[in-house]
Design an enzyme around this catalytic site. Sequence first.
Site, PDB file in Angstrom:
ATOM      1  CG  HIS A 142       0.765  12.528 -12.782  1.00  0.00           C
ATOM      2  ND1 HIS A 142       0.626  13.861 -12.455  1.00  0.00           N
ATOM      3  CD2 HIS A 142       1.669  12.024 -11.922  1.00  0.00           C
ATOM      4  CE1 HIS A 142       1.428  14.151 -11.452  1.00  0.00           C
ATOM      5  NE2 HIS A 142       2.073  13.054 -11.098  1.00  0.00           N
ATOM      6  CB  ALA A 189      10.108  -9.029  -3.081  1.00  0.00           C
ATOM      7  CE  LYS A 209      -1.176 -11.628 -15.340  1.00  0.00           C
ATOM      8  NZ  LYS A 209      -0.973 -12.349 -16.625  1.00  0.00           N
TER       9      LYS A 209
END
Length: 231
Positions: A142, A189, A209
């Site tokens: 957005h 995760a 990273k």
Amino acid sequence: MQFKRLKEVTLTTFFGNIPTLFFGVKLRNLIYKTLFRRIGRSVYIQNGVDFIACESIEIGNGVHIFKNARLDAKGNINNQIIIGDGVALEQGVNIGALNDTSIHIDNNTFIGNNVCIAGPGNLVIGKNCLIAANCGIFANNHIFSDPTIAIAAQGVTRVGITIEDDCWLGHAVTVLDGVTIGKGSVIGAGSVVTKNIPPYSVAIGVPAKVIKKRINSGKEVSNTQRNLFVV
């Protein structure tokens, strides 16, 4: 157009809710061939799956789609959702295309429970990928630069997302617009991927990273880090 949509809603609602055990799969395959752009052989669609704009959806051979999944290709004639051979879409998977959007999930990829995959940017998931439960793959952002205008009225950017072959995204990974995840990469995760990930990388964190390479590296992943990779 209204008649086509009425036919689609009527047939997918009636045949889509026939219980799987009562010949539902065979009936759905037979009837859905009249609605979809293409539907392949040996397709298994459980009851309770929601399809919108079937004429823009292609389903390959040996695909499994489980209860409460939703594939929405509405928008315009340039939209398409392509599901390759051997793909599995688990319960609650939500795939949504908007105007001028192509979403392609290639062969033998697994999409876990409650994964959300959304345009309007084009989106490609390669072959033999594992996308764990509750991941979000969002090919849009957005615009919010003008504080005097409601965010919903400022539109979106749409660069697109590519997840190359043989990638594994752990539980609840989020992938944001404009990202390419290179072939053979693993994302831990809960990570949020905001930038490109090189091929054969292991990446974790918010933002994600790279912590090691899967090839040509003497580094080992610790036990704590291993626990971050959950399907």
